[in-house]
Scaffold this active site. Structure first.
Site, short mmCIF file in Angstrom:
data_model
loop_
_atom_site.label_atom_id
_atom_site.label_comp_id
_atom_site.label_asym_id
_atom_site.label_seq_id
_atom_site.Cartn_x
_atom_site.Cartn_y
_atom_site.Cartn_z
N GLN A 10 47.05 43.34 43.70
CA GLN A 10 46.60 44.49 43.99
C GLN A 10 45.96 45.21 43.73
O GLN A 10 46.46 45.48 42.47
CB GLN A 10 48.00 45.39 44.91
CG GLN A 10 47.78 46.91 44.85
CD GLN A 10 47.21 47.09 46.88
OE1 GLN A 10 47.70 46.10 47.45
NE2 GLN A 10 46.58 48.49 46.32
N SER A 190 41.01 46.34 37.61
CA SER A 190 41.01 45.81 36.88
C SER A 190 42.24 45.26 35.50
O SER A 190 41.90 45.09 35.25
CB SER A 190 39.45 45.54 36.13
OG SER A 190 38.83 45.75 36.34
N ARG A 191 43.15 45.63 35.86
CA ARG A 191 44.09 45.35 35.23
C ARG A 191 44.41 46.41 33.68
O ARG A 191 44.87 45.80 32.97
CB ARG A 191 44.95 44.37 35.29
CG ARG A 191 44.93 43.07 36.55
CD ARG A 191 46.84 43.87 36.55
NE ARG A 191 46.57 42.80 38.10
CZ ARG A 191 46.54 43.46 39.37
NH1 ARG A 191 45.62 44.72 39.40
NH2 ARG A 191 47.34 42.91 40.27
N LEU A 192 43.47 47.05 33.72
CA LEU A 192 43.16 47.90 32.69
C LEU A 192 43.84 49.19 32.94
O LEU A 192 44.05 50.31 32.33
CB LEU A 192 42.18 48.38 32.26
CG LEU A 192 40.99 47.08 32.10
CD1 LEU A 192 39.27 47.09 31.68
CD2 LEU A 192 41.79 46.42 30.87
#
Length: 213
Positions: A10, A190-192
């Site tokens: 997600q 982007s999981r940042l």
């Protein structure tokens, strides 16, 4: 059909968070986010994951409902004789986690617990529904029981004993969590992810920094 958990992803992109966005007091920042979760009709916005560690060094966790934020402390209530109560008696360090997926947010709180004053527990207990007050007497929380029927029988027994007013049992009451570390997490693409952490200084002020995701 096999389930490949590695393919479940997600991406998050609703909001951003920076230290400059956050209030100087993390408890006030938490209250702001909690109100936003309530306004967004998040399911069980006060539900928190409570982790404790007993004298044996083994961690244990469960979901408990937050019942107040007062004087900079986080309040919840439970059976003092339960497994969690015994662990907190042996080791007062605790960790709380709130997760509001609808807002792509998480809050982590670490600190120490103390039992609240008896009159505070009395006041909250009196506000509970009658059947919940009976349940606090009927359930010897975390102990083995022979059947559900036995639990129902005990509740009925205390219903006869307390047909009107139900006093608070001595084994049931509140805890106040005094935090020394609070982290706010906002999901990002982007999981940042954005992470802002507060740590308590020796002069009772808070130090606020950004953490790598």
């Amino acid at each position: 059909m096999s389930l490949n958990l590695a393919d479940i992803r997600q991406d998050y992109a609703k909001k951003e968070l920076s230290p400059e966005d956050c209030l100087s007091d993390p408890v006030a920042q938490f209250q702001l986010w909690l109100q936003e979760a309530i306004s967004a009709e998040v399911m069980e916005p006060t539900a928190m994951h409570v982790a404790s560690v007993g004298a044996d060094g083994r961690p244990s966790s469960r979901i408990v409902l937050l019942k107040g934020v007062e004087h900079g402390q986080f309040l919840f209530y439970t059976n003092y004789a339960s497994r969690k109560g015994q662990q907190l008696d042996a080791n007062p360090w605790i960790a709380l986690t709130f997760f509001w997926p609808e807002l792509e947010r998480q809050v982590r709180i670490e600190g120490k617990v103390t039992r609240v004053a008896p009159e505070v527990s009395d006041a909250y207990f009196a506000s509970r529904p009658y059947t919940s007050r009976l349940g606090a007497w009927a359930s010897e929380q975390s102990t083995e029981i022979p059947s559900k029927a036995e639990l129902v029988k005990r509740a009925a027994m205390f219903g006869v004993k307390f047909p009107l007013g139900v006093p608070r049992p001595a084994h049931w009451g509140g805890y106040a969590v005094v935090a020394d570390r609070i982290e706010f997490w906002q999901g990002r693409p982007s999981r940042l992810h954005d992470r802002v952490q507060y740590t308590l200084n020796s002069d009772a002020s808070w130090h606020k920094v950004r953490l790598a995701p």
